[in-house]
Design a protein around this motif. Structure first.
Motif, PDB file in Angstrom:
ATOM      1  N   CYS A  27       0.844  -1.199   0.000  1.00 37.42           N
ATOM      2  CA  CYS A  27       0.000   0.000   0.000  1.00 37.42           C
ATOM      3  C   CYS A  27       0.881   1.252   0.000  1.00 37.42           C
ATOM      4  N   SER A  78      -3.140   4.588   6.078  1.00 28.73           N
ATOM      5  CA  SER A  78      -3.774   3.882   4.960  1.00 28.73           C
ATOM      6  C   SER A  78      -5.284   4.058   4.999  1.00 28.73           C
ATOM      7  N   GLY A  79      -5.860   4.255   3.806  1.00 24.61           N
ATOM      8  CA  GLY A  79      -7.293   4.453   3.688  1.00 24.61           C
ATOM      9  C   GLY A  79      -7.737   5.870   3.964  1.00 24.61           C
ATOM     10  N   GLU A  85      -5.609   2.602  -0.404  1.00 30.97           N
ATOM     11  CA  GLU A  85      -6.590   1.844   0.373  1.00 30.97           C
ATOM     12  C   GLU A  85      -6.159   0.381   0.472  1.00 30.97           C
ATOM     13  N   LYS A  88     -10.889  -4.494   2.842  1.00 29.41           N
ATOM     14  CA  LYS A  88     -11.724  -4.149   3.987  1.00 29.41           C
ATOM     15  C   LYS A  88     -11.225  -4.734   5.295  1.00 29.41           C
ATOM     16  N   TYR A  91      -7.227  -3.640   7.494  1.00 37.66           N
ATOM     17  CA  TYR A  91      -6.846  -2.531   8.364  1.00 37.66           C
ATOM     18  C   TYR A  91      -6.727  -2.988   9.821  1.00 37.66           C
ATOM     19  N   LYS A 209     -11.633  12.198   1.092  1.00 39.20           N
ATOM     20  CA  LYS A 209     -10.425  11.389   0.935  1.00 39.20           C
ATOM     21  C   LYS A 209     -10.284  10.356   2.047  1.00 39.20           C
ATOM     22  N   ASP A 211     -11.458   6.005   2.977  1.00 37.25           N
ATOM     23  CA  ASP A 211     -12.152   4.764   2.699  1.00 37.25           C
ATOM     24  C   ASP A 211     -13.096   4.484   3.876  1.00 37.25           C
ATOM     25  N   ASN A 213     -14.236   1.885   4.874  1.00 45.59           N
ATOM     26  CA  ASN A 213     -13.856   0.657   5.584  1.00 45.59           C
ATOM     27  C   ASN A 213     -12.636   0.856   6.491  1.00 45.59           C
ATOM     28  N   ALA A 214     -11.956   1.975   6.354  1.00 47.72           N
ATOM     29  CA  ALA A 214     -10.688   2.166   7.047  1.00 47.72           C
ATOM     30  C   ALA A 214     -10.831   2.223   8.564  1.00 47.72           C
TER      31      ALA A 214
END
Length: 261
Positions: A27, A78-79, A85, A88, A91, A209, A211, A213-214
């Motif tokens: 990533c 990340s994310g 990203e 799911k 993280y 900006k 995700d 799911n992050a």
């Protein structure tokens, strides 16, 4: 920005950090880097870690003030922000600790780096300190929910970040930006600046900006109290209703640590 802002703010954001990237477990992790002021001998290293759903530019009006004694960086976890990203279920705090370590190394912050984490970023910093605390000069945590060892925040552990809305144009999206949790803020110029760095263009318009799911599900389920207890470094935990006071106290603490070197 359109909101009236004081000179100190214009000065700070007029010194943008250098954009850089490092890859961690496949990533791309983005960060900003501010070099120490010219003439500073043997500057220390300082890394800022943002809160949930935020990004490195939350520190852009703060980081330049530390250049008098530090080589300063701010990470996009990340994310979030301009980092990539992950799947799911990938993280977790341990992987984000590796992201922090990679940025410290890539930015050349050196041994005895000082780590400053806000809210969710403070939790990730606790995990880092539990693994790599002997490599830190000190850990500063601001407004992070910390529970005694053996306890987690079960009320919030399953709380989702929420869906990501799409806006037809940039200015409408900026106008819809809100602090979370919602709260009054007299410094509208800071909120607007952050908003303008929180958006990305996608098919059909503009969106935030990060995700969704992050930070979903497990973000409060890890034993962060135990991570903090295991930190093998000097630690300071600040919790206050007035974020301006938190930042002022943080600056005084950092100056104290530097004097103790």
């Amino acid at each position: 920005i359109k909101a009236p802002a004081p000179d100190w703010f214009h000065w700070a954001v007029g010194q943008p950090g250098q954009s850089a990237r490092v890859t961690v477990d496949g990533c791309s992790i983005h960060y900003l880097l501010w070099q120490a002021e010219e003439g500073v001998r043997d500057p220390g290293g300082l890394l800022f870690v943002h809160g949930g759903g935020a990004h490195a530019h939350w520190w852009s009006h703060i980081a330049p003030f530390f250049r008098a004694g530090f080589r300063v960086a701010a990470i996009d976890l990340s994310g979030m922000g301009d980092s990539g990203e992950r799947p799911k279920d990938a993280y977790n705090a341990t992987l984000r600790a590796e992201e922090i370590r990679a940025v410290i190394d890539d930015a050349g912050l050196g041994p005895n780096t000082f780590l400053v984490g806000h809210s969710f970023g403070g939790l990730m910093s606790m995990r880092f300190a539990s693994i790599y605390g002997e490599n830190l000069g000190g850990l500063v945590i601001a407004d992070s929910p910390v529970y005694p060892p053996g306890q987690v925040d079960r009320r919030r552990r399953a709380s989702p970040m929420g869906s990501i809305r799409l806006y037809p144009n940039f200015e409408e999206a900026v106008a819809r930006f809100r602090l979370r949790p919602r709260q009054p803020c007299d410094n509208h110029f800071i909120v607007e600046y952050i908003a303008r760095h929180s958006l990305k263009a996608v098919a059909g318009g503009w969106t935030w900006k990060f995700d969704a799911n992050a930070m979903a599900g497990r973000r409060f389920a890890e034993p962060f109290g135990e991570h903090l207890a295991a930190a093998n470094c000097r630690c300071a935990l600040f919790y206050a209703a007035d974020s301006a006071l938190v930042k002022a106290d943080m600056a005084r603490y950092m100056n104290g640590l530097m004097g103790a070197k």
